[in-house]
Scaffold this motif. Structure first.
Motif, mmCIF file in Angstrom:
data_model
loop_
_atom_site.group_PDB
_atom_site.id
_atom_site.type_symbol
_atom_site.label_atom_id
_atom_site.label_comp_id
_atom_site.label_asym_id
_atom_site.label_seq_id
_atom_site.Cartn_x
_atom_site.Cartn_y
_atom_site.Cartn_z
ATOM 1 N N GLN A 186 21.750 14.222 -4.346
ATOM 2 C CA GLN A 186 23.064 14.980 -4.901
ATOM 3 C C GLN A 186 23.179 16.390 -4.139
ATOM 4 O O GLN A 186 24.570 16.761 -4.039
ATOM 5 C CB GLN A 186 22.772 15.325 -6.423
ATOM 6 N N GLU A 187 22.322 16.871 -3.606
ATOM 7 C CA GLU A 187 22.535 17.980 -2.811
ATOM 8 C C GLU A 187 22.579 17.696 -1.375
ATOM 9 O O GLU A 187 22.040 16.663 -0.769
ATOM 10 C CB GLU A 187 21.249 18.791 -2.801
ATOM 11 N N ARG A 188 23.447 18.295 -0.680
ATOM 12 C CA ARG A 188 23.868 17.949 0.739
ATOM 13 C C ARG A 188 23.453 19.296 1.461
ATOM 14 O O ARG A 188 23.296 20.428 1.263
ATOM 15 C CB ARG A 188 25.438 17.874 0.802
ATOM 16 N N ARG A 207 14.788 26.568 0.931
ATOM 17 C CA ARG A 207 15.506 25.207 0.824
ATOM 18 C C ARG A 207 14.862 24.281 1.966
ATOM 19 O O ARG A 207 15.202 24.784 3.248
ATOM 20 C CB ARG A 207 16.873 25.410 0.610
ATOM 21 N N ASP A 209 16.836 18.638 -5.629
ATOM 22 C CA ASP A 209 17.891 17.966 -5.587
ATOM 23 C C ASP A 209 18.906 18.351 -6.755
ATOM 24 O O ASP A 209 19.836 17.444 -7.226
ATOM 25 C CB ASP A 209 17.900 16.309 -5.760
ATOM 26 N N GLY A 210 18.922 19.481 -7.127
ATOM 27 C CA GLY A 210 19.772 20.437 -7.998
ATOM 28 C C GLY A 210 19.152 20.525 -9.224
ATOM 29 O O GLY A 210 20.038 20.723 -10.106
#
Length: 327
Positions: A28-30, A168, A196-197
């Motif tokens: 989900q995280e970019r 991160r 991942d969020g």
């Protein structure tokens, strides 16, 4: 088209596709930019990691997994108070402080080096086939418990002090999953890891298993340090996955870092300790003379590119020769 050229094109396409997938589509995280991906995402490992993702068992395909799907880890959680007693004893004896001492070989940890400046520290218990001498002397009960779980490839006690953080990042190789067991924590939502969020706050005696190759970071904004047991647990795979894991685990054996004098050292630790003074001079050159720094940087990168090109060319010649001999 020659077979060697066809093979080369397929390999290049797979490598490029793997990097693009991890950079733009996984989780989900970019990544905020290509620069962050190159610095924090270890794209060189993306092709082999993507093969591992394809051959990972269903129970281990989420960023954060259901711990009940890993019943072999229950014995670790059941004995958390025994593990906590030994870990707190090490903390009170200030053993963790050696991580931040450049005079100690424990300082030269190429795998976790970037976190030291944010206050994070650790004490290795075992690491991919090596049981540290200091751990056998200081936390023998913890070692006995971990020995009951063959899937534990590595283990350490990890400290995140008040006000500290882990920036991160994604861990480089996918051969293991990451297991956390809360030992002495703030039991406070202000001390957490984001995977991942998804936020997770550590609690004493509670555990967590997740895939550390997803983007994640941690903060301790509470009023007490966080002490946990952190383990690398074998990624459950099938078919080709187990072959890749053998290669990766061999690579990880090179990264053994001592806790103190008398502990075993891996090749990467010895090499990193030797070249660190040169790296420090390069960082200083970047501040004082950027023209010389850029000339040095581009010269090194050019040599590396030429070396890589030579390896690829040699591989193509070998493939072409093999095809010719078969024909």
């Amino acid at each position: 088209m020659p077979v060697a050229v066809t093979v080369f094109i397929l390999i290049v396409a797979f490598v490029a596709g793997s990097m693009i997938y991890v950079y733009r589509f996984r989780g989900q995280e970019r990544y905020k930019s290509a620069g962050e991906y190159w610095r924090k995402g270890w794209p060189i490992f993306s092709p082999l990691n993507c093969l591992l993702y394809l051959f990972t068992e269903k129970r281990a395909r989420a960023p954060i997994m259901d711990r009940d799907q890993f019943p072999e880890l229950q014995v670790i959680q059941d004995n958390w108070e025994t593990i906590r007693r030994e870990a707190v004893g090490l903390y009170e004896d200030r053993v963790f402080d050696q991580t931040s001492d450049p005079e100690s070989s424990a300082y030269y940890d190429i795998g976790f080096r970037t976190f030291q400046k944010y206050g994070w520290s650790k004490f290795y218990i075992k690491w991919y086939g090596t049981k540290h001498n200091s751990a056998q002397a200081s936390c023998p009960e913890t070692l006995k418990i971990l020995d009951q779980v063959p899937s534990v490839n590595g283990a350490m006690f990890s400290i995140l002090p008040v006000g500290s953080q882990l920036t991160r990042h994604a861990d480089p190789v996918a051969c293991s999953l990451r297991y956390h067991l809360g030992l002495s924590t703030p039991n406070d939502d202000r001390c957490y890891i984001n995977i991942d969020g998804q936020d997770y706050s550590w609690r004493d005696g509670e555990d967590l298993i997740f895939d550390e190759t997803y983007l994640h970071y941690a903060h301790n904004d509470a009023k007490q340090y966080r002490l946990i047991l952190m383990c690398d647990v074998e990624r459950p795979t099938w078919l080709l996955g187990s072959v890749i894991n053998v290669f990766y685990k061999g690579l990880m054996r090179l990264t053994v870092v001592p806790n103190m004098d008398g502990d075993q050292r891996g090749f990467a630790n010895s090499l990193f300790a030797r070249i660190s003074p040169a790296l420090a001079r390069v960082r200083e050159l970047k501040k004082t003379n950027r023209r010389q720094y850029k000339a040095l940087k581009y010269s090194v990168n050019t040599l590396l590119a030429l070396a890589l090109g030579g390896v690829i060319l040699g591989g193509l010649v070998a493939i072409d020769g093999l095809v010719a001999s078969i024909a």
